[in-house]
Write a protein that holds these residues in place. Structure first.
Motif, short mmCIF file in Angstrom:
data_model
loop_
_atom_site.label_atom_id
_atom_site.label_comp_id
_atom_site.label_asym_id
_atom_site.label_seq_id
_atom_site.Cartn_x
_atom_site.Cartn_y
_atom_site.Cartn_z
N GLN A 65 0.81 -1.22 0.00
CA GLN A 65 0.00 0.00 0.00
C GLN A 65 0.85 1.27 0.00
O GLN A 65 0.32 2.37 0.16
CB GLN A 65 -0.93 0.00 1.22
N ALA A 66 2.17 1.13 -0.16
CA ALA A 66 3.05 2.30 -0.27
C ALA A 66 2.68 3.10 -1.51
O ALA A 66 2.28 2.54 -2.54
CB ALA A 66 4.51 1.87 -0.34
N VAL A 67 2.80 4.43 -1.41
CA VAL A 67 2.38 5.32 -2.50
C VAL A 67 3.45 6.40 -2.71
O VAL A 67 3.99 6.96 -1.75
CB VAL A 67 1.03 6.01 -2.18
N ASN A 68 3.72 6.68 -3.97
CA ASN A 68 4.70 7.72 -4.31
C ASN A 68 4.40 9.03 -3.58
O ASN A 68 3.24 9.47 -3.51
CB ASN A 68 4.69 7.99 -5.81
N GLY A 69 5.44 9.65 -3.06
CA GLY A 69 5.34 11.01 -2.55
C GLY A 69 4.72 11.17 -1.18
O GLY A 69 4.58 12.30 -0.72
N ARG A 70 4.39 10.09 -0.52
CA ARG A 70 3.71 10.23 0.77
C ARG A 70 4.70 10.25 1.93
O ARG A 70 5.77 9.67 1.87
CB ARG A 70 2.71 9.09 0.98
N SER A 71 4.28 10.95 2.98
CA SER A 71 5.01 10.98 4.24
C SER A 71 4.17 10.26 5.28
O SER A 71 3.02 9.89 5.03
CB SER A 71 5.27 12.42 4.67
N SER A 72 4.73 10.10 6.47
CA SER A 72 3.94 9.48 7.55
C SER A 72 2.68 10.29 7.82
O SER A 72 1.63 9.74 8.17
CB SER A 72 4.79 9.38 8.82
N LYS A 73 2.74 11.60 7.60
CA LYS A 73 1.60 12.50 7.83
C LYS A 73 0.58 12.43 6.70
O LYS A 73 -0.62 12.20 6.92
CB LYS A 73 2.10 13.93 8.00
N SER A 74 1.03 12.63 5.46
CA SER A 74 0.08 12.69 4.36
C SER A 74 -0.60 11.35 4.12
O SER A 74 -1.76 11.30 3.69
CB SER A 74 0.76 13.19 3.09
N PHE A 75 0.09 10.25 4.37
CA PHE A 75 -0.50 8.92 4.24
C PHE A 75 -1.70 8.79 5.18
O PHE A 75 -2.75 8.25 4.80
CB PHE A 75 0.56 7.86 4.56
N VAL A 76 -1.55 9.30 6.40
CA VAL A 76 -2.66 9.29 7.36
C VAL A 76 -3.74 10.27 6.94
O VAL A 76 -4.94 9.93 6.93
CB VAL A 76 -2.15 9.63 8.77
N ASP A 77 -3.36 11.49 6.59
CA ASP A 77 -4.34 12.54 6.28
C ASP A 77 -5.20 12.18 5.08
O ASP A 77 -6.34 12.63 4.98
CB ASP A 77 -3.62 13.86 6.05
N GLU A 78 -4.67 11.39 4.17
CA GLU A 78 -5.43 10.98 2.99
C GLU A 78 -6.34 9.78 3.25
O GLU A 78 -7.07 9.34 2.35
CB GLU A 78 -4.48 10.64 1.83
N GLY A 79 -6.31 9.23 4.45
CA GLY A 79 -7.16 8.09 4.79
C GLY A 79 -6.57 6.75 4.42
O GLY A 79 -7.25 5.72 4.52
N ARG A 80 -5.29 6.72 4.03
CA ARG A 80 -4.69 5.46 3.59
C ARG A 80 -4.42 4.51 4.76
O ARG A 80 -4.55 3.29 4.61
CB ARG A 80 -3.42 5.74 2.78
N LEU A 81 -4.03 5.05 5.90
CA LEU A 81 -3.88 4.18 7.07
C LEU A 81 -5.24 3.62 7.48
O LEU A 81 -5.37 2.43 7.81
CB LEU A 81 -3.24 4.94 8.23
N ASP A 82 -6.28 4.45 7.46
CA ASP A 82 -7.62 3.98 7.80
C ASP A 82 -8.04 2.82 6.90
O ASP A 82 -8.69 1.87 7.34
CB ASP A 82 -8.63 5.12 7.66
N ALA A 83 -7.68 2.92 5.61
CA ALA A 83 -8.05 1.86 4.67
C ALA A 83 -7.39 0.53 5.04
O ALA A 83 -8.02 -0.53 4.96
CB ALA A 83 -7.67 2.26 3.25
N ILE A 84 -6.13 0.59 5.45
CA ILE A 84 -5.45 -0.64 5.88
C ILE A 84 -6.08 -1.17 7.15
O ILE A 84 -6.36 -2.38 7.28
CB ILE A 84 -3.95 -0.37 6.10
N LEU A 85 -6.33 -0.29 8.11
CA LEU A 85 -6.87 -0.73 9.40
C LEU A 85 -8.28 -1.29 9.27
O LEU A 85 -8.73 -2.06 10.13
CB LEU A 85 -6.85 0.44 10.40
N ALA A 86 -8.97 -0.94 8.18
CA ALA A 86 -10.31 -1.47 7.96
C ALA A 86 -10.30 -2.94 7.58
O ALA A 86 -11.31 -3.63 7.74
CB ALA A 86 -11.03 -0.66 6.89
N VAL A 87 -9.16 -3.42 7.08
CA VAL A 87 -9.12 -4.81 6.59
C VAL A 87 -8.06 -5.66 7.29
O VAL A 87 -8.07 -6.89 7.14
CB VAL A 87 -8.87 -4.84 5.07
#
Length: 260
Positions: A65-87
């Protein structure tokens, strides 16, 4: 087009492979472009997460689920951590590698300060995984290709690796010290040979991102560290001493979900 957190989360969820039996474990990668899946338009650039499955036995699956250009902050702010935690499920692993983009001081969307906000955001990954019965794993950022005039490989990540090491000790989280190991590898290979591992082409001299040999080399470091830290058992890891053909690397066509 601006995307909502829900759209990003749904797109990320669509990229999570389905599982059959409960014996399978999933290793989720949360990270940046050095680990991310690359597509046909990006060849020969290769994220190390694309090569990690070559070193894991059947039944230990990778969801990159790594994405170009993301930081620990922006990955969270975009909801990407939430998406992982949902599954994510009990027994799964959440492998977290950030710093390359956290370092961008002039970008408030991505910047974090090593000893405060960087650690604060990393705690969200740790606490999120643990609250769902999964195991968090921190990986210090892989090093860039940078040498001084005497041919010494130079660290480029400032205090971020030290801040992650300190947090891992404080939170009792397994740590994969990929920064130190990759720096030692680049030093051993030297100025010229390291070009074979990075995305150097006729038109580009990229000292951050990898080509297939580099991605395989870094994935091997990650697999070795997963074994050394006892995150994975010896039966879970394969081919650590084998030559991995670069032809095993493939670049799929990008989909709407992968483009988010």
């Amino acid at each position: 087009m601006s995307l909502t957190r829900r759209q990003v989360a749904l797109g990320a969820l669509a990229a999570v492979p389905l599982r059959g039996g409960r014996r399978d474990r999933m290793l989720y990668i949360a990270g940046d472009s050095t680990a991310a899946q690359k597509y046909t338009t990006e060849t020969p650039e290769t994220g190390w997460g694309m090569a990690l499955p070559f070193f894991l036995r059947k039944g230990v699956n990778v969801s990159n689920q790594a994405v170009n250009g993301r930081s620990s902050k922006s990955f969270v702010d975009e909801g990407r951590l939430d998406a992982i935690l949902a599954v994510i499920r009990p027994g799964d692993l959440l492998l977290v590698q950030f710093a390359h983009n956290d370092e961008k001081v002039a970008d408030p969307v991505r910047y974090t300060e090593p000893w405060t906000t960087y650690q604060d955001y990393l705690r969200l990954y740790i606490e999120g995984a643990r609250s769902r019965g999964a195991r968090p794993v921190l990986a210090t950022p892989v090093e860039r290709r940078r040498f001084d005039a005497d041919g010494n490989a130079l660290p480029t990540h400032g205090d971020y690796p030290a801040a992650m090491r300190a947090l891992a000790q404080q939170e009792r989280v397994a740590l994969l010290d990929i920064e130190a190991l990759s720096l030692a590898l680049w030093q051993r290979l030297g100025v010229e040979e390291t070009k074979v591992y990075f995305n150097w082409t006729d038109t580009e001299q990229d000292n951050t991102h990898f080509n297939p040999p580099g991605a395989i080399a870094v994935a091997r470091l990650v697999a070795r560290e997963l074994l050394r830290s006892r995150v994975l058992a010896p039966r879970d890891v394969v081919r650590l001493r084998d030559d991995i053909p670069t032809s095993w690397i493939t670049w799929p066509e990008a989909t709407d979900a992968s483009a988010l």
